[in-house]
Every structure is written in C-alpha cells, then in structure tokens.
Design a protein around this motif. Structure first.
Motif, PDB file in Angstrom:
ATOM      1  N   THR A  78       0.934  -1.456  -0.002  1.00 42.13           N
ATOM      2  CA  THR A  78      -0.067  -0.055  -0.005  1.00 42.13           C
ATOM      3  C   THR A  78       0.913   1.335   0.140  1.00 42.13           C
ATOM      4  OG1 THR A  78      -1.699  -1.303   1.327  1.00 42.13           O
ATOM      5  CG2 THR A  78      -1.938   1.114   1.266  1.00 42.13           C
ATOM      6  N   ALA A  79       1.721   1.232   0.772  1.00 42.58           N
ATOM      7  CA  ALA A  79       2.729   2.272   0.770  1.00 42.58           C
ATOM      8  C   ALA A  79       3.367   2.731  -0.462  1.00 42.58           C
ATOM      9  CB  ALA A  79       3.852   2.153   1.755  1.00 42.58           C
ATOM     10  N   LYS A  80       3.632   1.750  -1.364  1.00 49.62           N
ATOM     11  CA  LYS A  80       4.300   2.022  -2.751  1.00 49.62           C
ATOM     12  C   LYS A  80       2.978   2.066  -3.878  1.00 49.62           C
ATOM     13  CE  LYS A  80       8.533  -0.207  -1.347  1.00 49.62           C
ATOM     14  NZ  LYS A  80       9.535  -1.390  -1.640  1.00 49.62           N
ATOM     15  N   ALA A  81       1.637   1.845  -3.605  1.00 48.09           N
ATOM     16  CA  ALA A  81       0.780   2.299  -4.370  1.00 48.09           C
ATOM     17  C   ALA A  81       0.613   3.631  -4.977  1.00 48.09           C
ATOM     18  CB  ALA A  81      -0.477   1.417  -3.704  1.00 48.09           C
ATOM     19  N   HIS A  82       0.018   3.538  -5.977  1.00 46.75           N
ATOM     20  CA  HIS A  82      -0.208   4.986  -6.580  1.00 46.75           C
ATOM     21  C   HIS A  82      -1.222   5.807  -5.967  1.00 46.75           C
ATOM     22  CE1 HIS A  82      -0.639   8.266  -9.527  1.00 46.75           C
ATOM     23  NE2 HIS A  82      -1.816   7.940  -9.708  1.00 46.75           N
ATOM     24  N   PRO A  83      -1.025   6.834  -5.215  1.00 40.22           N
ATOM     25  CA  PRO A  83      -1.782   7.527  -4.509  1.00 40.22           C
ATOM     26  C   PRO A  83      -3.097   8.200  -5.014  1.00 40.22           C
ATOM     27  CG  PRO A  83      -0.078   8.905  -5.005  1.00 40.22           C
ATOM     28  CD  PRO A  83      -0.087   7.607  -5.499  1.00 40.22           C
ATOM     29  N   ASP A  84      -3.992   7.512  -5.625  1.00 38.89           N
ATOM     30  CA  ASP A  84      -5.211   7.793  -6.208  1.00 38.89           C
ATOM     31  C   ASP A  84      -6.560   7.633  -5.530  1.00 38.89           C
ATOM     32  OD1 ASP A  84      -5.111   5.404  -6.588  1.00 38.89           O
ATOM     33  OD2 ASP A  84      -5.308   5.239  -8.856  1.00 38.89           O
ATOM     34  N   GLY A  85      -6.316   6.684  -4.409  1.00 37.17           N
ATOM     35  CA  GLY A  85      -7.659   6.321  -3.558  1.00 37.17           C
ATOM     36  C   GLY A  85      -8.059   5.208  -3.980  1.00 37.17           C
ATOM     37  N   TYR A  86      -7.636   4.448  -4.892  1.00 34.25           N
ATOM     38  CA  TYR A  86      -8.067   3.152  -5.368  1.00 34.25           C
ATOM     39  C   TYR A  86      -7.369   2.019  -4.631  1.00 34.25           C
ATOM     40  CZ  TYR A  86     -10.855   5.656  -8.531  1.00 34.25           C
ATOM     41  OH  TYR A  86     -11.826   6.515  -9.000  1.00 34.25           O
ATOM     42  N   THR A  87      -6.282   2.213  -4.062  1.00 32.69           N
ATOM     43  CA  THR A  87      -5.392   1.185  -3.041  1.00 32.69           C
ATOM     44  C   THR A  87      -5.381   1.797  -1.927  1.00 32.69           C
ATOM     45  OG1 THR A  87      -4.249   0.480  -4.957  1.00 32.69           O
ATOM     46  CG2 THR A  87      -3.506  -0.231  -2.983  1.00 32.69           C
ATOM     47  N   LEU A  88      -5.971   0.777  -0.995  1.00 35.22           N
ATOM     48  CA  LEU A  88      -6.043   1.214   0.834  1.00 35.22           C
ATOM     49  C   LEU A  88      -5.442   0.020   1.481  1.00 35.22           C
ATOM     50  CD1 LEU A  88      -9.683   2.771   0.406  1.00 35.22           C
ATOM     51  CD2 LEU A  88      -7.507   3.933   0.306  1.00 35.22           C
ATOM     52  N   THR A  89      -5.379   0.312   2.630  1.00 33.28           N
ATOM     53  CA  THR A  89      -5.018  -0.815   3.502  1.00 33.28           C
ATOM     54  C   THR A  89      -5.910  -0.657   4.784  1.00 33.28           C
ATOM     55  OG1 THR A  89      -3.189  -1.958   4.526  1.00 33.28           O
ATOM     56  CG2 THR A  89      -2.992   0.155   4.657  1.00 33.28           C
ATOM     57  N   MET A  90      -6.119  -1.629   5.241  1.00 35.05           N
ATOM     58  CA  MET A  90      -6.584  -1.839   6.653  1.00 35.05           C
ATOM     59  C   MET A  90      -5.598  -1.931   7.765  1.00 35.05           C
ATOM     60  SD  MET A  90      -9.441  -1.021   8.731  1.00 35.05           S
ATOM     61  CE  MET A  90     -10.934  -1.546   7.383  1.00 35.05           C
ATOM     62  N   GLY A  91      -5.151  -0.825   8.194  1.00 35.33           N
ATOM     63  CA  GLY A  91      -4.004  -1.034   9.200  1.00 35.33           C
ATOM     64  C   GLY A  91      -4.528  -1.404  10.495  1.00 35.33           C
ATOM     65  N   THR A  92      -3.455  -1.850  11.171  1.00 38.51           N
ATOM     66  CA  THR A  92      -3.678  -2.476  12.943  1.00 38.51           C
ATOM     67  C   THR A  92      -2.728  -1.534  13.579  1.00 38.51           C
ATOM     68  OG1 THR A  92      -2.136  -4.180  12.623  1.00 38.51           O
ATOM     69  CG2 THR A  92      -4.353  -4.634  11.827  1.00 38.51           C
ATOM     70  N   ASN A  93      -2.633  -1.818  14.843  1.00 40.54           N
ATOM     71  CA  ASN A  93      -1.732  -1.488  15.704  1.00 40.54           C
ATOM     72  C   ASN A  93      -0.469  -1.953  15.450  1.00 40.54           C
ATOM     73  OD1 ASN A  93      -3.502  -3.399  16.833  1.00 40.54           O
ATOM     74  ND2 ASN A  93      -1.963  -3.516  18.844  1.00 40.54           N
ATOM     75  N   ALA A  94      -0.199  -3.253  15.099  1.00 36.32           N
ATOM     76  CA  ALA A  94       0.889  -3.754  14.724  1.00 36.32           C
ATOM     77  C   ALA A  94       1.504  -3.054  13.525  1.00 36.32           C
ATOM     78  CB  ALA A  94       0.793  -5.318  14.328  1.00 36.32           C
ATOM     79  N   THR A  95       0.786  -2.933  12.363  1.00 38.15           N
ATOM     80  CA  THR A  95       1.263  -2.542  11.123  1.00 38.15           C
ATOM     81  C   THR A  95       1.856  -1.279  11.268  1.00 38.15           C
ATOM     82  OG1 THR A  95      -0.682  -2.109  10.074  1.00 38.15           O
ATOM     83  CG2 THR A  95       0.250  -4.342   9.722  1.00 38.15           C
ATOM     84  N   HIS A  96       1.023  -0.209  12.036  1.00 43.79           N
ATOM     85  CA  HIS A  96       1.399   1.050  11.882  1.00 43.79           C
ATOM     86  C   HIS A  96       1.678   1.729  13.148  1.00 43.79           C
ATOM     87  CE1 HIS A  96      -0.771   0.579   7.927  1.00 43.79           C
ATOM     88  NE2 HIS A  96      -0.453   2.085   7.727  1.00 43.79           N
ATOM     89  N   VAL A  97       2.161   1.014  14.111  1.00 47.92           N
ATOM     90  CA  VAL A  97       2.791   1.481  15.280  1.00 47.92           C
ATOM     91  C   VAL A  97       3.871   0.308  15.785  1.00 47.92           C
ATOM     92  CG1 VAL A  97       2.610   2.020  17.828  1.00 47.92           C
ATOM     93  CG2 VAL A  97       0.901   2.694  16.128  1.00 47.92           C
ATOM     94  N   LEU A  98       3.664  -0.775  16.229  1.00 51.71           N
ATOM     95  CA  LEU A  98       4.622  -1.665  16.879  1.00 51.71           C
ATOM     96  C   LEU A  98       5.428  -2.099  15.948  1.00 51.71           C
ATOM     97  CD1 LEU A  98       1.739  -3.786  18.954  1.00 51.71           C
ATOM     98  CD2 LEU A  98       2.928  -1.442  19.419  1.00 51.71           C
ATOM     99  N   ASN A  99       5.435  -2.578  14.734  1.00 50.13           N
ATOM    100  CA  ASN A  99       6.304  -3.287  13.942  1.00 50.13           C
ATOM    101  C   ASN A  99       7.555  -2.296  13.660  1.00 50.13           C
ATOM    102  OD1 ASN A  99       4.771  -5.479  13.729  1.00 50.13           O
ATOM    103  ND2 ASN A  99       4.221  -5.217  11.445  1.00 50.13           N
ATOM    104  N   GLU A 100       7.318  -0.931  13.644  1.00 52.25           N
ATOM    105  CA  GLU A 100       8.265   0.055  13.490  1.00 52.25           C
ATOM    106  C   GLU A 100       9.440  -0.097  14.619  1.00 52.25           C
ATOM    107  OE1 GLU A 100       8.897   5.029  13.766  1.00 52.25           O
ATOM    108  OE2 GLU A 100       6.866   4.028  13.621  1.00 52.25           O
ATOM    109  N   PHE A 101       8.975  -0.692  15.929  1.00 52.31           N
ATOM    110  CA  PHE A 101      10.015  -0.916  16.949  1.00 52.31           C
ATOM    111  C   PHE A 101      10.411  -2.346  17.157  1.00 52.31           C
ATOM    112  CE2 PHE A 101       6.922   2.547  17.868  1.00 52.31           C
ATOM    113  CZ  PHE A 101       8.131   3.709  17.646  1.00 52.31           C
TER     114      PHE A 101
END
Length: 320
Positions: A78-101
């Motif tokens: 999703t991060a690398k998809a074209h930013p036109d609103g047609y590719t989204l992601t259902m993020g979680t506390n893992a994917t968008h917070v915890l995994n970073e650390f």
C-alpha cells in the motif's frame, strides 16, 4: 467509548457536505489490502464493512489479502501504491505502530508513508485465569506475586498480549513472565492444567471459554470497561489509573492521496459505522465501532508510537 463519540461528530459534520463523492471519485473498483490471512479478525471485519460502503459509494470494493512478516508485506504494498484512492489498507496497531520498533528494518515508514483516513474499530485485550483459580482480579494477581515473588507465567498468543504483560510488569514492578504460544488453544489447555497463572488474549478468542465457565476474566486492558466483555473491570480501575492498551483497525491510504478523496472515504466509513446494525455486527465480531476524523487518527498514531517505543526498547523486544 470515546471513539464512538468522535465517530458520530465526524459523521454528522462530514455528511453535511453538499456531496458525498469528491469530484467523481470513485469511478472504478477500490482495493483494500489486508495484511493478514483470509478469515482472520481484521479480514472478516474489513469484508463486512466493504460490502456496506461499496453500496454507498456505488463501486465494488475488492479485498486483497497479502499476509507475511507480521503484516509488513501488505502494508509495504500500500505504501508503494499510486496515491489515487483506489488502493487502501486496513492497518492495525501492529502494522502502523508496533512493527516499527519490533523489526530491525521495515521497507516503509508507518508515520510518514500513509494518509490516515479513519479509525474503524478497537478492542481491549483480556486478562483471564482458569475457573479453578482463587484469583478474581488483576490486583490480586499482582499482590500474590508481590507476597511470594517467584513470578507468574502468563500465556501470550500475540504481540499485543506480550505488550500488555510488559506494561503491567513495568507498572507493578513484579516478575511477570510472558510465555509465547502460537494461538490460544494450547495455551488454554496449559492454563486449565495449572501450568500457567493467566492468559492475555482478545475478547473474541476467549469469549467461548468465558461463556462455558472454563475461564474467568480478571480485567480488560482498555482504560474503561468494554461492552465486548460486559461486567469486567479494567486494569486501570484496579490500581493502575494510566493503564490503557487497545488493539485497533484503521483505514489508511498511500501518502499523497488527494484530501478530497480522503474526506470522501472518511465520510463513507463514518456513515456506515453509525448504523445500528453495523455497530451490532462489529460488536459480535469483537470490535468496538469507532470513527472520527483523519486528523484525529494522525494524532492518535503519534501518541501510540511515543507510548510503545519506550516500552518495547526497555523490554528488549524483537520480532526478527
């Protein structure tokens, strides 16, 4: 819960706009990437909401499951998809917070590579014991370990469960030892067999065992009690007023997605999340319906990263 109030306010404000759809968006199918296998909780809830929102937006919504690396594979896509609103992601506390650390290296930046759209749902974790345990509260568990400091083994079927135990250990200053399990079934067998003091898991996973009387819930990890586990007090109410751990699902778009598109998606999700039948179904699936603005989700994400970075570093937790 505070998320419900935010969702209602946002929905009323955004839906008062002259038109739900921004400049013709959407005019083709939308894809939501779910970074977990089909049939997992996030996948089921996403599919349910997608069916409703597709009707409101007038376009199909396709669910694309891309599991792997704790959710990093699908999130990167999703991060690398074209930013036109047609590719989204259902993020979680893992994917968008915890995994970073937790991971030494991930191929995206959760804080800067996405446009927050809307908080979808939240749920606490549950601290539970076998029904034959003498313990009836989280405070009793802590006091027992303090009185006879040999420690207590707690089953951990997930990363979120592990963080609950690490935070409780930090706040209570008692030796709680997390025992990792792949799934809850074997952990519950060991718990009933007396090999463990307690388990931390999701309301959905533990609900059948709580209802059957095999397990007893001591506390939920959200700051306030949860309708997902009626009648069970929070850890915060048992002597740790700042204790607040929730897992969550939130919709994100790639960075650079037009603001009007983000607002259209936000309005559609808030509208769906306020329907009584939607709210009831999400509760049945194990989620407290949320909602709110993209700006609120952005602020919430920052606060979550600040909170967990220190806990994970102190505990020396690593996923690779």
């Amino acid at each position: 819960m505070k998320f419900a109030a935010l969702g209602l306010a946002a929905a009323l404000g955004l839906l008062a706009a002259p038109a739900l759809q921004a400049q013709g968006y959407p005019n083709k199918p939308i894809k939501i990437i779910v970074a977990y296998p089909a049939g997992q909780g996030t996948d089921i809830a996403t599919r349910y909401l997608a069916d409703q929102i597709a009707r409101d937006l007038g376009q199909p919504i396709i669910i694309d499951n891309r599991p792997g690396a704790g959710g990093n594979v699908g999130t990167e896509a999703t991060a690398k998809a074209h930013p036109d609103g047609y590719t989204l992601t259902m993020g979680t506390n893992a994917t968008h917070v915890l995994n970073e650390f937790l991971y030494s290296k991930i191929p995206f930046n959760a804080g800067s590579d996405f446009e927050p759209v809307v908080m979808v749902g939240t749920f606490p974790m549950v601290l539970a014991v076998a029904s034959n345990s003498p313990l009836t509260s989280a405070r009793q568990l802590v006091d027992k370990v303090k009185a006879a400091p040999r420690g207590a083994d707690i089953a951990l079927p997930s990363t979120s469960a592990r963080l609950v135990v690490e935070l409780l250990k930090e706040r209570s200053a008692v030796p709680l030892f997390g025992v990792p399990y792949k799934g809850a079934s074997i952990a519950i067998t060991d718990l009933i067999g007396g090999q463990l003091a307690a388990i931390v898991d999701t309301p959905t996973s533990l609900r059948p065992h709580l209802q059957s009387g095999k397990l007893r819930a001591l506390a939920v990890t959200s700051k306030q009690p949860s309708p997902l586990v009626p009648g069970v007090p929070s850890i915060a109410e048992q002597g740790y007023p700042d204790f607040d751990v929730i897992a969550w699902n939130a919709l994100y778009a790639p960075k650079g997605t037009p603001t009007q598109v983000v607002q259209t998606l936000n309005a559609a999700f808030n509208k769906a999340l306020q329907r009584p039948e939607t709210r009831q179904r999400l509760l049945e699936l194990g989620f407290e319906p949320a909602g709110g603005t993209p700006e609120w989700l952005q602020t919430f994400g920052r606060s979550e990263r600040q909170k967990w970075q220190g806990v994970i570093a102190t505990a020396g937790l690593k996923a690779d």
